[in-house]
Design a protein around this motif. Structure first.
Motif, PDB file in Angstrom:
ATOM      1  N   SER A 150       0.841  -1.202   0.000  1.00  0.00           N
ATOM      2  CA  SER A 150       0.000   0.000   0.000  1.00  0.00           C
ATOM      3  C   SER A 150       0.873   1.247   0.000  1.00  0.00           C
ATOM      4  N   TYR A 151       0.310   2.303  -0.588  1.00  0.00           N
ATOM      5  CA  TYR A 151       1.024   3.589  -0.698  1.00  0.00           C
ATOM      6  C   TYR A 151       0.222   4.643   0.050  1.00  0.00           C
ATOM      7  N   ASN A 152       0.880   5.417   0.916  1.00  0.00           N
ATOM      8  CA  ASN A 152       0.207   6.427   1.726  1.00  0.00           C
ATOM      9  C   ASN A 152       0.939   7.764   1.598  1.00  0.00           C
ATOM     10  N   GLY A 153       0.195   8.824   1.598  1.00  0.00           N
ATOM     11  CA  GLY A 153       0.783  10.173   1.549  1.00  0.00           C
ATOM     12  C   GLY A 153       0.062  11.126   2.474  1.00  0.00           C
ATOM     13  N   SER A 154       0.813  12.043   3.074  1.00  0.00           N
ATOM     14  CA  SER A 154       0.214  13.084   3.920  1.00  0.00           C
ATOM     15  C   SER A 154       0.822  14.424   3.549  1.00  0.00           C
ATOM     16  N   TYR A 155       0.027  15.490   3.745  1.00  0.00           N
ATOM     17  CA  TYR A 155       0.441  16.821   3.317  1.00  0.00           C
ATOM     18  C   TYR A 155      -0.022  17.824   4.378  1.00  0.00           C
ATOM     19  N   GLY A 156       0.818  18.823   4.637  1.00  0.00           N
ATOM     20  CA  GLY A 156       0.434  19.792   5.651  1.00  0.00           C
ATOM     21  C   GLY A 156       1.107  21.131   5.469  1.00  0.00           C
ATOM     22  N   ILE A 157       0.423  22.172   5.916  1.00  0.00           N
ATOM     23  CA  ILE A 157       0.980  23.523   5.974  1.00  0.00           C
ATOM     24  C   ILE A 157       0.779  24.025   7.404  1.00  0.00           C
ATOM     25  N   ASN A 158       1.835  24.476   8.036  1.00  0.00           N
ATOM     26  CA  ASN A 158       1.780  24.892   9.428  1.00  0.00           C
ATOM     27  C   ASN A 158       2.350  26.293   9.588  1.00  0.00           C
ATOM     28  N   ALA A 159       1.733  27.063  10.451  1.00  0.00           N
ATOM     29  CA  ALA A 159       2.182  28.426  10.750  1.00  0.00           C
ATOM     30  C   ALA A 159       2.338  28.580  12.253  1.00  0.00           C
ATOM     31  N   ASN A 160       3.384  29.311  12.647  1.00  0.00           N
ATOM     32  CA  ASN A 160       3.620  29.597  14.060  1.00  0.00           C
ATOM     33  C   ASN A 160       3.982  31.074  14.200  1.00  0.00           C
ATOM     34  N   TRP A 161       3.533  31.669  15.277  1.00  0.00           N
ATOM     35  CA  TRP A 161       3.819  33.082  15.508  1.00  0.00           C
ATOM     36  C   TRP A 161       3.946  33.322  17.011  1.00  0.00           C
TER      37      TRP A 161
END
Length: 452
Positions: free
Chosen positions: A105-116
């Motif tokens: 099986s093939y799995n992918g995850s994606y994310g955009i994160n911001a910190n301030w």
């Protein structure tokens, strides 16, 4: 053309190009003081390193300004799993259960994160102020290095002027000794002078000729030192222009020590840097005290995932598995093993040290100016006396020489008179160039360009 000839031609072209670049710059045939200063300020390695240090400080300042802004990052994770002995697998992706009987099986995850960091007691803002001061200190260090180079150059340059004139004086003395020796030979031949006296004259002539050689060696050595200071190791021919120095330059009226200090106090980079260090230490203390304050941060993120184990299309999976987050973080220091207290104590002690460094720099500056002023004043007075003393010794020696020629004075009296004359000339030269050097340094500290 075979391989060896090709390599030889390529290396020859490189050497020719390098040598051409080294010698392409035109240099003056005789270096004035201004030529030396201009070249050093443009090419000195230590000065260039100071400029690089300032650029590094500017980069730190820019980075501290950017730390006030939020950070944003994107991430992805791609992986393949293989379960050769499992009939089925269950994957959890974004809260959705999917089952698959595939072994791979093939799995992918994606994310955009911001910190301030919204607020951390104002430490970030204080860091900007501190780095701005560091940049200003680096600028003062550049100027301090430039001043030091100019002071070293003028020291060597005045030594060269002194030694050049000393060579001329020693040659003149040696020529006179040779004339006396030749005259003594004639007197020995006619019986009016003992051979022992002639031997003394021969010895005196040898000493005078040695003095010429010794003064020429000293002159060449100082020129080499100046050349090395200018980092002109690849330059074969190096000579210094010899300006005409008159009494008005040597006996120019001196400013008061207090006037010079007051001007230097506001101009000298070492004082300005010490003052900036005091300000920087105050900011360090402020930063240390702000360690007791809480830190407030905001966090936000958006992400999704997909898997080959799902029968849904990839875009459908990304839509269904999308998750968003928004968070607030508050960190309050309660007990830190007295770390903040220790930081505050260190910052206070550092501030006291920087204030003492400022006082030390001010005292050192006044002491330096006082030394230059006293050296210049004493040298001027010695120069006036030395001129009168030289005129008196020249007249005395001329009379001794005339009396010796008619047998009224012996060789010991003549040599004593000559030594007195040599000493008077040396005193005149030493007082002349000591006054010239210290006057130039006083004016430089007062804010004028380095000039003789």
């Amino acid at each position: 053309m075979n391989y060896r000839k090709s390599v030889f031609l390529f290396v020859s072209l490189l050497i020719w190009g390098f040598s051409g670049s080294v010698h392409s710059q035109s240099y003056p045939s005789q270096w004035t003081l201004q030529n030396c200063i201009d070249y050093a300020l443009k090419h000195n390695i230590q000065l260039q390193k100071s400029i690089i240090s300032k650029s590094q400080s500017e980069a730190e300042l820019e980075q501290s300004r950017s730390s006030l802004l939020p950070t944003l990052s994107a991430s992805t994770n791609q992986n393949v799993s293989w379960r050769p002995f499992s009939e089925s697998t269950v994957n959890l992706s974004g809260g959705t259960f999917t089952s698959s009987s595939n072994e791979v099986s093939y799995n992918g995850s994606y994310g955009i994160n911001a910190n301030w960091t919204v607020w951390n007691g104002g430490i970030l803002q204080q860091n900007v102020k501190k780095n701005r001061l560091s940049t200003e200190i680096a600028e003062q260090n550049i100027q301090e290095t430039a001043n030091s180079i100019q002071e070293q150059i003028v020291n060597y340059y005045v030594q060269i002027l002194y030694q050049d004139e000393a060579v001329k004086v020693n040659k003149e003395i040696a020529e006179g000794a040779k004339v006396q020796r030749d005259r003594a030979k004639e007197m020995v031949e006619v019986g009016s002078l003992a051979r022992a006296d002639l031997a003394q004259m021969e010895a005196q002539l040898s000493q005078d000729e040695y003095n010429v050689v010794n003064s020429e060696v000293q002159l060449s050595t100082t020129k080499l030192q100046l050349k090395q200071l200018l980092e002109l190791a690849m330059l074969d021919q190096f000579d210094v222009a010899i300006p005409t120095i008159d009494d008005s330059q040597v006996l120019t009226p001196l400013p008061s020590k207090r006037d010079v200090y007051n001007a230097a106090r506001s101009l000298r980079p070492e004082i300005n840097a010490a003052e900036l260090n005091v300000e920087s230490s105050k900011i360090d203390l402020s930063i240390a005290k702000r360690g007791y304050y809480p830190t407030i941060s905001l966090m936000a993120g958006i992400g999704s995932s997909n898997s080959s184990a799902s029968d849904d299309a990839i875009f459908t999976q990304l839509k269904n598995n999308m998750n968003n987050s928004l968070g607030l973080s508050v960190s309050v220091p309660i007990f830190d093993g007295k770390q903040n207290k220790t930081n505050v104590t260190r910052a206070k002690l550092s501030q006291q040290n920087s204030e003492l460094d400022l006082q030390n720099a001010e005292q050192a500056l006044y002491s330096q100016i006082e030394t230059y002023w006293l050296n210049a004043k004493n040298a001027q007075q010695q120069y006036i006396y030395a001129k009168s003393n030289l005129a008196s010794n020249e007249a005395s020696y001329e009379l001794l020489d005339a009396q010796f020629n008619v047998g009224l004075k012996n060789i010991a009296e003549l040599i004593t008179g000559k030594n007195n004359l040599i000493q008077a000339k040396q005193q005149l030269l030493q007082s002349k160039y000591t006054a010239l050097l210290n006057i130039a340094l006083l004016k430089f500290y007062e804010g004028y360009e380095m000039r003789l």
